[in-house]
Design a protein around this motif. Sequence first.
Motif, PDB file in Angstrom:
ATOM      1  N   ILE A  56       0.841  -1.199   0.000  1.00 42.44           N
ATOM      2  CA  ILE A  56       0.000   0.000   0.000  1.00 42.44           C
ATOM      3  C   ILE A  56       0.878   1.252   0.000  1.00 42.44           C
ATOM      4  O   ILE A  56       0.673   2.179  -0.785  1.00 42.44           O
ATOM      5  N   THR A  57       1.879   1.266   0.863  1.00 44.54           N
ATOM      6  CA  THR A  57       2.754   2.435   0.982  1.00 44.54           C
ATOM      7  C   THR A  57       3.624   2.609  -0.252  1.00 44.54           C
ATOM      8  O   THR A  57       3.751   3.721  -0.774  1.00 44.54           O
ATOM      9  N   GLN A  58       4.220   1.529  -0.739  1.00 44.24           N
ATOM     10  CA  GLN A  58       5.106   1.626  -1.897  1.00 44.24           C
ATOM     11  C   GLN A  58       4.374   2.107  -3.146  1.00 44.24           C
ATOM     12  O   GLN A  58       4.967   2.731  -4.017  1.00 44.24           O
ATOM     13  N   ASN A  59       3.077   1.823  -3.221  1.00 40.26           N
ATOM     14  CA  ASN A  59       2.275   2.275  -4.363  1.00 40.26           C
ATOM     15  C   ASN A  59       1.637   3.639  -4.136  1.00 40.26           C
ATOM     16  O   ASN A  59       0.924   4.143  -4.999  1.00 40.26           O
ATOM     17  N   GLY A  60       1.875   4.226  -2.968  1.00 37.23           N
ATOM     18  CA  GLY A  60       1.296   5.534  -2.656  1.00 37.23           C
ATOM     19  C   GLY A  60      -0.184   5.492  -2.329  1.00 37.23           C
ATOM     20  O   GLY A  60      -0.841   6.529  -2.225  1.00 37.23           O
ATOM     21  N   TRP A  61      -0.734   4.293  -2.147  1.00 39.16           N
ATOM     22  CA  TRP A  61      -2.169   4.156  -1.885  1.00 39.16           C
ATOM     23  C   TRP A  61      -2.558   4.685  -0.514  1.00 39.16           C
ATOM     24  O   TRP A  61      -3.723   5.006  -0.291  1.00 39.16           O
ATOM     25  N   HIS A  62      -1.617   4.755   0.412  1.00 43.80           N
ATOM     26  CA  HIS A  62      -1.933   5.249   1.755  1.00 43.80           C
ATOM     27  C   HIS A  62      -2.364   6.709   1.723  1.00 43.80           C
ATOM     28  O   HIS A  62      -2.912   7.209   2.699  1.00 43.80           O
ATOM     29  N   LYS A  63      -2.155   7.374   0.600  1.00 41.61           N
ATOM     30  CA  LYS A  63      -2.584   8.771   0.446  1.00 41.61           C
ATOM     31  C   LYS A  63      -4.009   8.861  -0.100  1.00 41.61           C
ATOM     32  O   LYS A  63      -4.550   9.954  -0.238  1.00 41.61           O
ATOM     33  N   GLU A  64      -4.594   7.726  -0.447  1.00 40.61           N
ATOM     34  CA  GLU A  64      -5.944   7.664  -1.024  1.00 40.61           C
ATOM     35  C   GLU A  64      -6.900   6.996  -0.039  1.00 40.61           C
ATOM     36  O   GLU A  64      -6.467   6.341   0.901  1.00 40.61           O
ATOM     37  N   THR A  65      -8.189   7.145  -0.288  1.00 42.69           N
ATOM     38  CA  THR A  65      -9.181   6.415   0.492  1.00 42.69           C
ATOM     39  C   THR A  65      -9.332   5.025  -0.118  1.00 42.69           C
ATOM     40  O   THR A  65      -9.491   4.884  -1.329  1.00 42.69           O
ATOM     41  N   ILE A  66      -9.264   4.016   0.736  1.00 41.68           N
ATOM     42  CA  ILE A  66      -9.347   2.627   0.290  1.00 41.68           C
ATOM     43  C   ILE A  66     -10.621   2.005   0.841  1.00 41.68           C
ATOM     44  O   ILE A  66     -10.877   2.044   2.048  1.00 41.68           O
ATOM     45  N   GLY A  87      -1.123   3.783   7.771  1.00 38.90           N
ATOM     46  CA  GLY A  87      -1.468   5.174   8.035  1.00 38.90           C
ATOM     47  C   GLY A  87      -2.462   5.734   7.047  1.00 38.90           C
ATOM     48  O   GLY A  87      -2.599   6.951   6.908  1.00 38.90           O
ATOM     49  N   GLY A  88      -3.165   4.849   6.345  1.00 36.52           N
ATOM     50  CA  GLY A  88      -4.122   5.283   5.332  1.00 36.52           C
ATOM     51  C   GLY A  88      -5.521   5.472   5.883  1.00 36.52           C
ATOM     52  O   GLY A  88      -5.776   5.303   7.074  1.00 36.52           O
ATOM     53  N   THR A  89      -6.429   5.811   4.978  1.00 35.88           N
ATOM     54  CA  THR A  89      -7.835   5.982   5.310  1.00 35.88           C
ATOM     55  C   THR A  89      -8.605   4.818   4.704  1.00 35.88           C
ATOM     56  O   THR A  89      -8.546   4.598   3.493  1.00 35.88           O
ATOM     57  N   VAL A  90      -9.309   4.084   5.541  1.00 34.06           N
ATOM     58  CA  VAL A  90     -10.082   2.937   5.073  1.00 34.06           C
ATOM     59  C   VAL A  90     -11.558   3.215   5.303  1.00 34.06           C
ATOM     60  O   VAL A  90     -11.949   3.774   6.330  1.00 34.06           O
ATOM     61  N   THR A  91     -12.365   2.845   4.321  1.00 35.72           N
ATOM     62  CA  THR A  91     -13.810   2.964   4.426  1.00 35.72           C
ATOM     63  C   THR A  91     -14.414   1.574   4.270  1.00 35.72           C
ATOM     64  O   THR A  91     -14.399   1.018   3.172  1.00 35.72           O
ATOM     65  N   PRO A  92     -14.904   0.994   5.375  1.00 35.91           N
ATOM     66  CA  PRO A  92     -15.575  -0.304   5.243  1.00 35.91           C
ATOM     67  C   PRO A  92     -16.973  -0.094   4.660  1.00 35.91           C
ATOM     68  O   PRO A  92     -17.724   0.750   5.151  1.00 35.91           O
ATOM     69  N   PHE A  93     -17.264  -0.789   3.588  1.00 34.48           N
ATOM     70  CA  PHE A  93     -18.566  -0.665   2.938  1.00 34.48           C
ATOM     71  C   PHE A  93     -19.456  -1.814   3.397  1.00 34.48           C
ATOM     72  O   PHE A  93     -19.006  -2.955   3.481  1.00 34.48           O
ATOM     73  N   ASP A  94     -20.702  -1.511   3.618  1.00 31.08           N
ATOM     74  CA  ASP A  94     -21.684  -2.510   4.036  1.00 31.08           C
ATOM     75  C   ASP A  94     -22.061  -3.365   2.827  1.00 31.08           C
ATOM     76  O   ASP A  94     -22.520  -2.843   1.806  1.00 31.08           O
ATOM     77  N   LYS A  95     -21.891  -4.674   2.956  1.00 31.13           N
ATOM     78  CA  LYS A  95     -22.165  -5.556   1.817  1.00 31.13           C
ATOM     79  C   LYS A  95     -23.652  -5.658   1.491  1.00 31.13           C
ATOM     80  O   LYS A  95     -24.023  -6.161   0.442  1.00 31.13           O
TER      81      LYS A  95
END
Length: 163
Positions: A56-66, A87-95
């Motif tokens: 996640i970090t190496q791809n720069g994804w920690h700067k995005e909402t996942i 250190g990223g932002t995670v949004t759990p979505f309701d299935k």
Amino acid sequence: MKEMYSDFRTLTDGFSVRYAQHTAFKLKHGKGALVSYENKTYAAFSADIRHLATVITQNGWHKETIAVIGKNCYEWMVAYFAVLYAGGTVTPFDKALTETELARQCDTAKAKIAFCGEEYAGFFESCNIYTIPFKSKKWEDAVSSDNSPKDFSYADIDPNRAS
């Protein structure tokens, strides 16, 4: 005495040492007469978290909402914990959400990446969200240390990084 952790990362690192050989998850594989079980220790769970957090970090994804969505499974836990560990932002979505509701939530959260059950992959791809379905080749490449180079080292993840 109650043990205190300064952040999510030290909590994760702490359980990987303190309970290293204890079973964290018992995974069921197969159905019927072909059922088998696999024990995942806290050390193995922590290694999977750290490996995915590094990707996640190496791809720069920690700067995005996942976004994370899917059935209750080990992969969901690894993805959720890895985003937090990085250190990223995670949004759990309701299935249980409809596609219309999921699209609205994607737009509101501004999700750019999704870790998801295979049944959600087409939806996220149609929303132009980079998608990594659980148990797919992309997932295995992201999580499995078997697929990493011999000199693989975890990314320098700063737990004090300002977002």
